[in-house]
Design a protein around this motif. Structure first.
Motif, mmCIF file in Angstrom:
data_model
loop_
_atom_site.group_PDB
_atom_site.id
_atom_site.type_symbol
_atom_site.label_atom_id
_atom_site.label_comp_id
_atom_site.label_asym_id
_atom_site.label_seq_id
_atom_site.Cartn_x
_atom_site.Cartn_y
_atom_site.Cartn_z
ATOM 1 N N SER A 1 0.812 -1.192 -0.056
ATOM 2 C CA SER A 1 0.141 0.002 -0.005
ATOM 3 C C SER A 1 0.805 1.148 -0.055
ATOM 4 O O SER A 1 0.415 2.156 -0.538
ATOM 5 C CB SER A 1 -1.008 0.078 1.188
ATOM 6 N N LEU A 2 2.012 1.064 0.556
ATOM 7 C CA LEU A 2 2.980 2.313 0.587
ATOM 8 C C LEU A 2 3.486 2.318 -0.796
ATOM 9 O O LEU A 2 3.502 3.650 -1.289
ATOM 10 C CB LEU A 2 4.227 1.953 1.424
ATOM 11 N N ALA A 3 3.661 1.380 -1.557
ATOM 12 C CA ALA A 3 3.851 1.634 -3.138
ATOM 13 C C ALA A 3 2.804 2.039 -3.874
ATOM 14 O O ALA A 3 3.052 2.969 -4.829
ATOM 15 C CB ALA A 3 4.242 0.101 -3.605
ATOM 16 N N ALA A 4 1.714 1.714 -3.614
ATOM 17 C CA ALA A 4 0.412 2.258 -4.103
ATOM 18 C C ALA A 4 0.510 3.892 -3.857
ATOM 19 O O ALA A 4 -0.002 4.767 -4.766
ATOM 20 C CB ALA A 4 -0.705 1.586 -3.646
ATOM 21 N N TYR A 5 0.601 4.099 -2.577
ATOM 22 C CA TYR A 5 0.648 5.578 -2.088
ATOM 23 C C TYR A 5 1.305 6.457 -2.908
ATOM 24 O O TYR A 5 0.996 7.476 -3.451
ATOM 25 C CB TYR A 5 0.942 5.765 -0.690
ATOM 26 N N TYR A 6 2.753 5.766 -3.137
ATOM 27 C CA TYR A 6 3.660 7.030 -3.789
ATOM 28 C C TYR A 6 3.642 6.934 -5.121
ATOM 29 O O TYR A 6 3.937 7.736 -5.860
ATOM 30 C CB TYR A 6 4.879 6.648 -3.200
ATOM 31 N N ILE A 7 2.954 5.737 -5.841
ATOM 32 C CA ILE A 7 2.769 5.858 -7.373
ATOM 33 C C ILE A 7 1.740 6.871 -7.609
ATOM 34 O O ILE A 7 1.719 7.749 -8.556
ATOM 35 C CB ILE A 7 2.530 4.357 -7.734
#
Length: 278
Positions: free
Chosen positions: A73-79
């Motif tokens: 979800s952190l990856a999704a957040y920053y993408i």
């Protein structure tokens, strides 16, 4: 009576047509420079990628999650951050100093439409091109970092509205801040202070859930949260429909506040204007 009633409607239609035509012109101009725009978008990737790597490392060190965000979800957040950041690129307050010194502002005062509409329409048209250019970048980041994103149609719809709400809020508040240059050309320190507060309390630096409780409480009463954190979290974190719609309501409120602030400050700023004619 009919003519009087139709006049506001005619003005709204004329303004809407202005936005459409000015937006189209801006989009064409931006597409003509798509190579430089692409390089610009790629150059902006360093900031979110650094944040992503740091917080994913921390999440993994803490057992897989931090502040309610998993590595995915952190990856999704920053993408998604990269798109929201591009949507939040608006006319900088410091640019008002150049407009005044060069006489451009004098020319804007002679135009039939309020100057703020030229900036809003121009940047809105540019966003359409930037969104299209962003899609391959998002695909590459998705392949590299494997984000975890499980969304429904309501979340997608809210996100698509929220990114434009974020653009409107930030445009209006920075436009109002730029009007400070009508009183002084030494407003750089004020601009920097504004951007530091925005960086810390918007969700741009870190997701707001990672901040202390007192900082989150402050963020809830400022417009910054609704320009970064809300649009991103509307897709990344599970939320009820009522909460998502409430977030859009808060964006609408801050748009109204920003518009009122621009209107009030503009009237006073124009009275003090003594720039050189274009």
């Amino acid at each position: 009576m009919t003519a009087v009633r139709e006049r506001p409607v005619a003005r709204i239609r004329a303004l809407a047509d202005f936005y459409v035509q000015a937006g189209k012109l801006s989009a064409v101009q931006q597409f003509s420079y798509r190579a430089s725009n692409y390089l610009f978008l790629v150059g902006m990737l360093a900031e979110p990628v650094i944040y992503l790597v740091v917080w994913r490392t921390i999440a993994e060190a803490k057992g897989g999650s931090v502040g309610g965000y998993t590595a995915g979800s952190l990856a999704a957040y920053y993408i998604l951050w990269t798109l929201v950041r591009n949507m939040n690129l608006v006319y900088a307050p410091a640019g008002f100093e150049w407009r005044i010194a060069s006489g451009r502002m004098s020319g804007r005062l002679l135009l039939p439409v309020h100057p703020v509409h030229y900036d809003l329409a121009g940047f809105a048209g540019a966003k359409v091109v930037w969104i299209v250019l962003w899609l391959p970048i998002a695909a590459l980041l998705t392949w590299l970092f494997e984000p975890a994103l499980d969304v429904g149609p309501v979340q997608v719809a809210v996100f698509l509205v929220a990114i434009w709400g974020a653009f409107a809020i930030r445009s209006l508040f920075l436009w109002a801040l730029g009007l400070v240059t009508f009183w002084t050309t030494r407003a750089g320190a004020l601009f920097e202070l504004y951007f530091v507060v925005e960086l810390l309390l918007s969700g741009r630096l870190v997701p707001l859930s990672l901040l202390p409780g007192w900082a989150r409480a402050i963020a809830d009463h400022l417009p910054f949260k609704w320009t970064f954190a809300f649009p991103i979290d509307s897709l990344v974190t599970p939320q009820s429909t009522a909460r998502l719609l409430g977030g859009l309501g808060m964006q609408a409120l801050w748009v109204a506040v920003g518009a009122a602030l621009v209107a009030v400050v503009w009237k006073r700023a124009v009275r003090r204007y003594s720039g050189v004619g274009a």
